[in-house]
Enzyme design. Structure first.
Site, mmCIF file in Angstrom:
data_model
loop_
_atom_site.group_PDB
_atom_site.id
_atom_site.type_symbol
_atom_site.label_atom_id
_atom_site.label_comp_id
_atom_site.label_asym_id
_atom_site.label_seq_id
_atom_site.Cartn_x
_atom_site.Cartn_y
_atom_site.Cartn_z
ATOM 1 N N HIS A 1 -14.926 0.920 -2.501
ATOM 2 C CA HIS A 1 -13.794 0.123 -2.003
ATOM 3 C C HIS A 1 -12.850 0.936 -1.127
ATOM 4 O O HIS A 1 -11.732 0.503 -0.857
ATOM 5 C CB HIS A 1 -13.020 -0.506 -3.177
ATOM 6 N N ASN B 1 -15.093 0.627 -22.507
ATOM 7 C CA ASN B 1 -14.007 -0.261 -22.080
ATOM 8 C C ASN B 1 -13.121 -0.551 -23.292
ATOM 9 O O ASN B 1 -13.539 -0.383 -24.430
ATOM 10 C CB ASN B 1 -14.581 -1.584 -21.528
ATOM 11 N N CYS C 1 -8.851 1.287 17.871
ATOM 12 C CA CYS C 1 -9.997 2.130 18.244
ATOM 13 C C CYS C 1 -10.911 2.459 17.063
ATOM 14 O O CYS C 1 -11.974 3.051 17.253
ATOM 15 C CB CYS C 1 -9.500 3.419 18.904
ATOM 16 N N TYR D 1 0.823 -1.214 0.000
ATOM 17 C CA TYR D 1 0.000 0.000 0.000
ATOM 18 C C TYR D 1 0.855 1.260 0.000
ATOM 19 O O TYR D 1 0.488 2.263 -0.620
ATOM 20 C CB TYR D 1 -1.023 -0.032 1.153
ATOM 21 N N CYS E 1 -7.646 2.819 12.283
ATOM 22 C CA CYS E 1 -6.972 2.134 13.389
ATOM 23 C C CYS E 1 -7.587 0.759 13.620
ATOM 24 O O CYS E 1 -8.805 0.614 13.681
ATOM 25 C CB CYS E 1 -7.078 2.980 14.656
ATOM 26 N N GLN F 1 -15.040 2.008 -7.933
ATOM 27 C CA GLN F 1 -14.319 0.943 -7.220
ATOM 28 C C GLN F 1 -12.892 1.409 -6.944
ATOM 29 O O GLN F 1 -12.145 0.732 -6.259
ATOM 30 C CB GLN F 1 -14.272 -0.320 -8.086
ATOM 31 N N VAL G 1 -9.675 3.421 -5.538
ATOM 32 C CA VAL G 1 -9.329 3.964 -4.217
ATOM 33 C C VAL G 1 -8.376 5.150 -4.386
ATOM 34 O O VAL G 1 -7.764 5.600 -3.428
ATOM 35 C CB VAL G 1 -8.687 2.862 -3.330
HETATM 36 P P1 OAD Z 1 -9.576 -4.579 -13.556
HETATM 37 O O1 OAD Z 1 -8.094 -4.506 -13.621
HETATM 38 O O2 OAD Z 1 -10.192 -5.884 -13.191
HETATM 39 O O3 OAD Z 1 -10.210 -4.167 -14.960
HETATM 40 C C1 OAD Z 1 -9.810 -2.991 -15.607
HETATM 41 C C2 OAD Z 1 -10.701 -2.831 -16.829
HETATM 42 O O4 OAD Z 1 -10.393 -1.591 -17.433
HETATM 43 C C3 OAD Z 1 -10.513 -3.912 -17.892
HETATM 44 O O5 OAD Z 1 -11.799 -4.371 -18.305
HETATM 45 C C4 OAD Z 1 -9.800 -3.179 -19.040
HETATM 46 O O6 OAD Z 1 -10.187 -3.664 -20.311
HETATM 47 C C5 OAD Z 1 -10.288 -1.770 -18.836
HETATM 48 N N1 OAD Z 1 -9.361 -0.723 -19.305
HETATM 49 C C6 OAD Z 1 -8.028 -0.673 -19.207
HETATM 50 N N2 OAD Z 1 -7.533 0.475 -19.691
HETATM 51 C C7 OAD Z 1 -8.602 1.197 -20.128
HETATM 52 C C8 OAD Z 1 -8.767 2.471 -20.742
HETATM 53 N N3 OAD Z 1 -7.718 3.264 -21.004
HETATM 54 N N4 OAD Z 1 -10.021 2.891 -21.038
HETATM 55 C C9 OAD Z 1 -11.097 2.092 -20.793
HETATM 56 N N5 OAD Z 1 -11.008 0.880 -20.211
HETATM 57 C C10 OAD Z 1 -9.775 0.429 -19.881
HETATM 58 O O7 OAD Z 1 -10.045 -3.399 -12.577
HETATM 59 P P2 OAD Z 1 -11.442 -3.214 -11.843
HETATM 60 O O8 OAD Z 1 -12.572 -3.696 -12.675
HETATM 61 O O9 OAD Z 1 -11.481 -1.844 -11.328
HETATM 62 O O10 OAD Z 1 -10.820 -4.465 -5.675
HETATM 63 O O11 OAD Z 1 -11.268 -4.203 -10.626
HETATM 64 C C11 OAD Z 1 -12.285 -4.300 -9.670
HETATM 65 C C12 OAD Z 1 -11.713 -4.524 -8.310
HETATM 66 O O12 OAD Z 1 -10.815 -5.643 -8.354
HETATM 67 C C13 OAD Z 1 -10.840 -3.402 -7.790
HETATM 68 O O13 OAD Z 1 -11.566 -2.358 -7.189
HETATM 69 C C14 OAD Z 1 -9.983 -4.102 -6.786
HETATM 70 C C15 OAD Z 1 -9.608 -5.295 -7.631
HETATM 71 O O14 OAD Z 1 -9.183 -6.419 -6.960
HETATM 72 C C16 OAD Z 1 -10.326 -4.479 -4.435
HETATM 73 O O15 OAD Z 1 -9.164 -4.216 -4.187
HETATM 74 C C17 OAD Z 1 -11.334 -4.858 -3.404
#
Ligand code: OAD
Length: 249
Positions: free
Chosen positions: A120, A214, A131, A68, A128, A102, A104
């Site tokens: 997320h 996408n 607490c 992180y 913490c 989603q 952060v």
């Molecule tokens: P992913 O990495 O799973 O997916 C990213 C998506 O963005 C893919 O479908 C790509 O095709 C698309 N993509 C990439 N570059 C792009 C661009 N320039 N324009 C448009 N689309 C593009 O990421 P998330 O779907 O956000 O959760 O993942 C969901 C969750 O999984 C995250 O919030 C995180 C992760 O594990 C936690 O940490 C709880």
């Protein structure tokens, strides 16, 4: 981009009175933040079960904080891109707008979006483990194992890990906005991680038109009325500008 497909998307967005948007890592990719599942994604270099679960943190908090702190350093060097700014412009033009993310990274707020639900959590916040106090720590470097300034116990990132529940209050707002919108946009997410991804189907069930942006087809494409394939940074400014123009014209 096929101009007639873009026009279909404009026709879908322009008359909407209430818009909800779900964004994922893809919208921030062109700000320089890796996505999770792509070939250069975070989950290629790190195993989620080692760095993004409560069990991993209990077992090896330093390893989790290394991950992180690395992401915080990366985030400290990036800025919102044209896709983030386009959504802020869209919000300003509409009576009802909710941005459910989603991500952060906080880039939507930095770009000027106001009604943002970070389902997320946020990388700049810490919480913490003793607490429960939450602190904002934007753009500062943290120690390897940061301690709570109130009770001295170990701090953790205020993000949702695999196996954890989303904040009930934030999730209730996301569901309400999704159920009430007439256009639902799903942008830059693989639509694989639930419950967030399920909002697309909820929107659909409530009769919203669904518009996807996408690089490639995702499970959300199956229910989208229009899918625009390409980079969010290139598609959204044009789509939003044309929808606002058509709305007022
Ligand atoms: P992913 O990495 O799973 O997916 C990213 C998506 O963005 C893919 O479908 C790509 O095709 C698309 N993509 C990439 N570059 C792009 C661009 N320039 N324009 C448009 N689309 C593009 O990421 P998330 O779907 O956000 O959760 O993942 C969901 C969750 O999984 C995250 O919030 C995180 C992760 O594990 C936690 O940490 C709880």
């Amino acid at each position: 981009m096929d101009p007639s497909l873009l026009q279909c998307a404009v026709d879908l967005l322009a008359p909407a009175e209430s818009v909800a948007v779900l964004t994922g890592a893809g919208i921030s990719a062109e700000s320089g933040i890796p996505t999770f599942r792509g070939p250069d994604g975070f989950w290629k270099g790190f195993r989620p079960e080692e760095v993004a679960t409560p069990e991993a943190f209990a077992r090896d908090p330093k390893l989790v904080w290394d991950f992180y702190n690395y992401r915080r350093r990366l985030l400290g060097q990036v800025q919102p891109n044209a896709a983030h700014y386009a959504l802020a412009r869209l919000e300003a033009a509409l009576p009802e707008f909710t941005l459910i993310t989603q991500n952060v990274d906080g880039l939507h707020r930095l770009a000027g979006s106001r009604n943002v639900l970070e389902v997320h959590g946020n990388l700049w916040r810490v919480r913490c483990t003793g607490c429960g106090a939450v602190f904002d720590k934007p753009r500062v470097s943290l120690p390897e194992l940061p301690a709570c300034e109130r009770c001295g116990k170990l701090l953790r990132p205020d993000v949702v890990w695999f196996g954890e529940m989303l904040s009930e209050a934030v999730w209730a707002e996301a569901m309400a906005a999704t159920g009430a919108c007439d256009c639902f946009m799903v942008i830059g997410t693989s639509a694989l991680v639930h419950p967030a991804a399920g909002l697309v189907w909820t929107a659909r069930q409530h009769g919203a038109r669904v518009l996807e942006v996408n690089l490639e087809a995702t499970p959300a494409s199956e229910v989208a009325d229009v899918s625009l394939y390409g980079k969010a940074r290139e598609i959204l400014p044009d789509l939003v500008a044309r929808a606002i123009e058509q709305r007022h014209g």
